[in-house]
Design a protein around this motif. Sequence first.
Motif, mmCIF file in Angstrom:
data_model
loop_
_atom_site.group_PDB
_atom_site.id
_atom_site.type_symbol
_atom_site.label_atom_id
_atom_site.label_comp_id
_atom_site.label_asym_id
_atom_site.label_seq_id
_atom_site.Cartn_x
_atom_site.Cartn_y
_atom_site.Cartn_z
ATOM 1 N N VAL A 283 10.581 -81.669 -55.494
ATOM 2 C CA VAL A 283 9.647 -80.844 -54.741
ATOM 3 C C VAL A 283 9.688 -79.427 -55.296
ATOM 4 O O VAL A 283 10.771 -78.882 -55.547
ATOM 5 C CB VAL A 283 10.003 -80.809 -53.240
ATOM 6 N N LYS A 284 8.504 -78.833 -55.478
ATOM 7 C CA LYS A 284 8.421 -77.468 -55.984
ATOM 8 C C LYS A 284 7.429 -76.664 -55.154
ATOM 9 O O LYS A 284 6.360 -77.162 -54.796
ATOM 10 C CB LYS A 284 7.983 -77.464 -57.452
ATOM 11 N N TYR B 110 9.001 -93.116 -53.130
ATOM 12 C CA TYR B 110 9.119 -93.184 -54.584
ATOM 13 C C TYR B 110 9.533 -91.814 -55.129
ATOM 14 O O TYR B 110 9.285 -90.781 -54.519
ATOM 15 C CB TYR B 110 7.785 -93.586 -55.211
ATOM 16 N N ARG B 111 10.151 -91.828 -56.298
ATOM 17 C CA ARG B 111 10.501 -90.571 -56.974
ATOM 18 C C ARG B 111 9.271 -90.063 -57.721
ATOM 19 O O ARG B 111 9.099 -90.295 -58.913
ATOM 20 C CB ARG B 111 11.655 -90.790 -57.957
ATOM 21 N N ARG B 112 8.423 -89.377 -56.992
ATOM 22 C CA ARG B 112 7.210 -88.810 -57.577
ATOM 23 C C ARG B 112 7.134 -87.339 -57.198
ATOM 24 O O ARG B 112 7.425 -86.975 -56.057
ATOM 25 C CB ARG B 112 5.976 -89.567 -57.089
ATOM 26 N N PRO B 113 6.737 -86.474 -58.134
ATOM 27 C CA PRO B 113 6.780 -85.027 -57.882
ATOM 28 C C PRO B 113 5.810 -84.584 -56.795
ATOM 29 O O PRO B 113 4.700 -85.096 -56.669
ATOM 30 C CB PRO B 113 6.400 -84.417 -59.242
ATOM 31 N N ILE B 114 6.267 -83.624 -56.016
ATOM 32 C CA ILE B 114 5.442 -82.974 -54.990
ATOM 33 C C ILE B 114 5.383 -81.495 -55.328
ATOM 34 O O ILE B 114 6.417 -80.819 -55.394
ATOM 35 C CB ILE B 114 6.030 -83.176 -53.584
ATOM 36 N N ASN B 115 4.200 -80.987 -55.566
ATOM 37 C CA ASN B 115 4.010 -79.577 -55.899
ATOM 38 C C ASN B 115 3.150 -78.932 -54.810
ATOM 39 O O ASN B 115 1.951 -79.200 -54.702
ATOM 40 C CB ASN B 115 3.327 -79.429 -57.262
ATOM 41 N N THR B 116 3.785 -78.092 -54.006
ATOM 42 C CA THR B 116 3.119 -77.456 -52.874
ATOM 43 C C THR B 116 2.646 -76.069 -53.288
ATOM 44 O O THR B 116 3.465 -75.181 -53.548
ATOM 45 C CB THR B 116 4.074 -77.372 -51.676
ATOM 46 N N VAL B 117 1.320 -75.901 -53.340
ATOM 47 C CA VAL B 117 0.722 -74.657 -53.817
ATOM 48 C C VAL B 117 0.254 -73.822 -52.624
ATOM 49 O O VAL B 117 -0.578 -74.279 -51.831
ATOM 50 C CB VAL B 117 -0.458 -74.934 -54.768
ATOM 51 N N VAL B 118 0.798 -72.618 -52.509
ATOM 52 C CA VAL B 118 0.427 -71.697 -51.433
ATOM 53 C C VAL B 118 -0.675 -70.783 -51.939
ATOM 54 O O VAL B 118 -0.492 -70.058 -52.921
ATOM 55 C CB VAL B 118 1.640 -70.869 -50.972
#
Length: 334
Positions: free
Chosen positions: A90-91, A276-284
């Motif tokens: 997570v980013k 699942y190991r899948r990327p999460i990119n949270t954009v503010v």
Amino acid sequence: MKIDFAPLETPLHRRLQTAAVVQWVFSFIGLAPTCIFLFFYLLFTRFWLISVLYSVWWFFDYDTPSRGGRRAPFLCGLKIWEYMRDYFPVKLVKTANLDPRHNYILGFHPHGVLVAGAFSNFCVYATGFRQLFPGLTSYMLMLPLWFRCPFFRDYVMCAGLIPSHKESASYPLSKRGGTAVVIAVGGAPEALDAHPGTYNVLLANKKGFIKMAMEHGAHLVPVFSFGENEVFDQVKNQRGTWLRWIQERLQSIMGISLPLFHGRGIFQYSFGLMPYRRPINTVVGRPIRVERNEKPTVEELDALHQLYMDELSNLFDEHKGNYGVDKDTYLNFV
């Protein structure tokens, strides 16, 4: 069905990441009913006094969730949340400064199945929210139902979660700056649309958070979490099917949605309730300036709501290429 087992030589850090997510999934799925069972079970044992004393404590502490909750910084900063962050990973992505002299309402989209991105970014201290947005304290809204569960209510308050009703959200917004209230706008119903590769956002008729922002003069900030819908598969439940009808009926009665989701297992990758190991990119996104207006007209409310949807669409279109979304894909407002 062929089962794909995890290799025996899996590195220790990956095992710790899996363990961190196991406890998180259990917290969302099984901890509340376990706490309720424990509370009543203790009443019929020689430890009955624990439940009785807790009931007294609960009576005097009943309004705490609606008054900002009771965050425990020590628990929010535990290493276990960093392992959870790295599992996906997570980013948190910042696009603009948020002046701590103001208050903000962050609209989080999409809800996903278990709001993994929102929890990792705004509840615990794993992704650097406090460093990226110094001077801001985040409060995330959660269904009021969970704050009626003994023991569990205290656990979720430790992470800065507060009930998702007007009184609760208004309390931190009444402070003179430095507050960021995070709302998964689509709520429980949107979880039923959380299928990989879909970008349905339940927002077209959601104006309550817009009105609240106007009443308090809180700036609006659109947030889009790329990958939120990718971490679980869900049984097909298109609108109009009998399964969707049952899910929506149960949601209207119980207040919570029941998506039939599945992912991988702990020791194998073929089935289970682990994400699942899948990327999460949270954009503010960039803040939308809102002037205080305690009695907005319908026209003013509609205009700000449309501006918010436009800004969310722009945020999605601006960043989708960075996270593997096709350039011809657009948000679908429901």
